[in-house]
Design a protein around this motif. Structure first.
Motif, PDB file in Angstrom:
ATOM      1  N   VAL A 116       1.126  -1.312   0.177  1.00 61.43           N
ATOM      2  CA  VAL A 116      -0.237  -0.015  -0.050  1.00 61.43           C
ATOM      3  C   VAL A 116       1.076   0.734  -0.036  1.00 61.43           C
ATOM      4  CG1 VAL A 116      -1.612   1.135   0.610  1.00 61.43           C
ATOM      5  CG2 VAL A 116      -1.859  -1.080   1.064  1.00 61.43           C
ATOM      6  N   LEU A 117       1.627   1.231   0.615  1.00 63.55           N
ATOM      7  CA  LEU A 117       2.763   2.066   0.703  1.00 63.55           C
ATOM      8  C   LEU A 117       3.127   2.171  -0.355  1.00 63.55           C
ATOM      9  CD1 LEU A 117       4.381   2.160   4.355  1.00 63.55           C
ATOM     10  CD2 LEU A 117       2.582   3.497   3.675  1.00 63.55           C
ATOM     11  N   ALA A 137      -7.895  -1.176  -6.583  1.00 61.32           N
ATOM     12  CA  ALA A 137      -6.717  -2.669  -6.187  1.00 61.32           C
ATOM     13  C   ALA A 137      -6.356  -2.346  -5.183  1.00 61.32           C
ATOM     14  CB  ALA A 137      -5.760  -2.598  -7.414  1.00 61.32           C
ATOM     15  N   ALA A 138      -5.693  -1.294  -4.585  1.00 58.10           N
ATOM     16  CA  ALA A 138      -4.775  -1.373  -3.151  1.00 58.10           C
ATOM     17  C   ALA A 138      -6.075  -0.962  -2.257  1.00 58.10           C
ATOM     18  CB  ALA A 138      -3.972   0.166  -3.441  1.00 58.10           C
ATOM     19  N   GLY A 139      -6.874  -0.511  -2.534  1.00 58.40           N
ATOM     20  CA  GLY A 139      -8.130  -0.465  -1.128  1.00 58.40           C
ATOM     21  C   GLY A 139      -8.288  -2.267  -1.230  1.00 58.40           C
ATOM     22  N   ASN A 166       9.512  -3.367   9.807  1.00 61.79           N
ATOM     23  CA  ASN A 166      10.058  -4.700   8.903  1.00 61.79           C
ATOM     24  C   ASN A 166       8.999  -4.091   7.108  1.00 61.79           C
ATOM     25  OD1 ASN A 166       7.941  -6.930   6.931  1.00 61.79           O
ATOM     26  ND2 ASN A 166      10.450  -7.390   7.348  1.00 61.79           N
ATOM     27  N   VAL A 167       7.668  -3.144   7.914  1.00 66.62           N
ATOM     28  CA  VAL A 167       7.092  -2.750   6.709  1.00 66.62           C
ATOM     29  C   VAL A 167       8.020  -1.492   6.421  1.00 66.62           C
ATOM     30  CG1 VAL A 167       4.749  -0.934   6.213  1.00 66.62           C
ATOM     31  CG2 VAL A 167       4.693  -3.538   7.530  1.00 66.62           C
ATOM     32  N   LEU A 248       2.609  -3.813 -10.119  1.00 68.66           N
ATOM     33  CA  LEU A 248       2.653  -4.804  -9.190  1.00 68.66           C
ATOM     34  C   LEU A 248       2.860  -4.976  -7.716  1.00 68.66           C
ATOM     35  CD1 LEU A 248       6.646  -5.593 -10.464  1.00 68.66           C
ATOM     36  CD2 LEU A 248       4.849  -6.614 -11.579  1.00 68.66           C
ATOM     37  N   ALA A 249       2.714  -3.584  -7.443  1.00 65.52           N
ATOM     38  CA  ALA A 249       2.284  -4.165  -5.438  1.00 65.52           C
ATOM     39  C   ALA A 249       1.228  -4.873  -5.057  1.00 65.52           C
ATOM     40  CB  ALA A 249       2.162  -2.745  -5.494  1.00 65.52           C
ATOM     41  N   PRO A 250      -0.435  -4.539  -5.944  1.00 66.93           N
ATOM     42  CA  PRO A 250      -1.533  -4.867  -5.608  1.00 66.93           C
ATOM     43  C   PRO A 250      -0.911  -6.935  -5.174  1.00 66.93           C
ATOM     44  CG  PRO A 250      -2.225  -3.384  -6.855  1.00 66.93           C
ATOM     45  CD  PRO A 250      -0.848  -3.715  -6.842  1.00 66.93           C
TER      46      PRO A 250
END
Length: 312
Positions: A116-117, A137-139, A166-167, A248-250
């Motif tokens: 998300v970040l 998609a992130a939501g 870690n995040v 890519l993130a989602p």
């Protein structure tokens, strides 16, 4: 050491290929987390991390170096390569400590606030277009995380704090992966990731080399950590050559599904109905992201094809 290398493979617009690589990477990461959790029950975390990174580095030297030669160690942007490698090593340490205190699925769910970040920061830091579909998609993925982790469910506070640490490091690692994909070769990034982790945790070995004699299964788990983590990060790094970070993130959220499955099979932590809904939301985020990206590319090609006819 020379810091000039042959140019890496250029970035290309192949998001489906990038997404396929992410699927493989998330499966390997979930296996690595599972093996870590099994090992940190009986051994200290720095020791487990040392074996993981040293094995990874030795495999790179023994298997990859004979074919790559000096190209494997040549960097164009050494400072960023070092920061990226250090970010992963520190993030791995914090995640290992968190897994001593938390169930696998919950720890993984909190850790996946990082994608998300990445979406939030990729527009301003990487100058990548963040479409409404990517935000949607992130939501979906973030909503799935909330359902799986369910804040207030009695998680260990220190474990939560370690996972949030870690995040932070994982977000930096993923953003730098996209930045460095423009100038560095994938195998070079993979080698220095292994090397920095091996150095950081290897220095700690004189103070962490203790514990019971490992069983045959534990020996296999120790040795497999370097393989699974190294191959997973190769696939992850390679994926950024084919698709933007916001696309890519989602799909990284698939790691949650794998973690829930391994947690159920290995540790007997079966996801309940609410967690299953959360996993479905996570998968939906990746599907929406891929579908909308494909439609945008198709429209862009149609516009380019129509442009010459309009100017005649």
């Amino acid at each position: 050491m020379s810091t000039t290398s042959a140019p890496p493979a250029p970035l290309t617009d192949q998001p489906l290929r990038g997404l396929a690589l992410i699927v493989g990477a998330t499966l390997l990461f979930a296996y690595t987390d599972t093996a870590n959790k099994l090992l940190v029950t009986d051994y200290n975390v720095p020791l487990v991390m040392a074996v993981r990174y040293i094995t990874h580095a030795l495999l790179m030297i023994a298997v990859v170096a004979p074919f790559q030669g000096r190209r494997m160690i040549q960097m164009t942007r050494p400072a960023l390569v070092i920061v990226r490698g250090g970010s992963l090593a520190l993030g791995s340490l914090l995640m290992g400590l968190a897994l001593q205190r938390m169930p696998l699925a919950e720890a993984t769910a909190i850790a996946y606030l990082s994608p998300v970040l990445v979406i939030l920061l990729s527009g301003s830091l990487l100058n990548e277009a963040v479409s409404p579909a990517a935000w949607f998609a992130a939501g979906l993925g973030f909503g799935g995380v909330l359902l799986i982790a369910r804040p207030g469910g009695g998680l260990d506070p220190l474990g939560v704090a370690l996972t949030l640490g870690n995040v932070v490091f994982a977000t930096g690692y993923n953003l730098l992966s996209r930045v460095l994909a423009r100038t560095e070769r994938t195998l070079t990034l993979l080698f220095y990731t292994a090397l920095f982790g091996a150095i950081i945790f290897g220095i700690m070995l004189p103070w962490t080399l203790y514990g019971q004699t490992p069983t045959a299964l534990q020996v296999v788990l120790f040795l497999s950590l370097g393989v699974s983590a190294g191959l997973g990060h190769y696939l992850l790094t390679q994926s950024y050559r084919y698709a933007p970070a916001a696309i890519l993130a989602p799909m990284n959220y698939l790691h949650l599904g794998w973690a829930a499955l391994f947690g159920w099979v290995i540790f007997g932590h079966a996801p309940d109905a609410i967690a299953i809904i959360g996993i479905a939301l996570v998968a939906s985020g990746g599907i929406v992201s891929a579908t909308m990206a494909r439609r945008r590319r198709a429209r862009a090609r149609e516009e380019v094809a129509a442009a010459p006819e309009e100017t005649v």
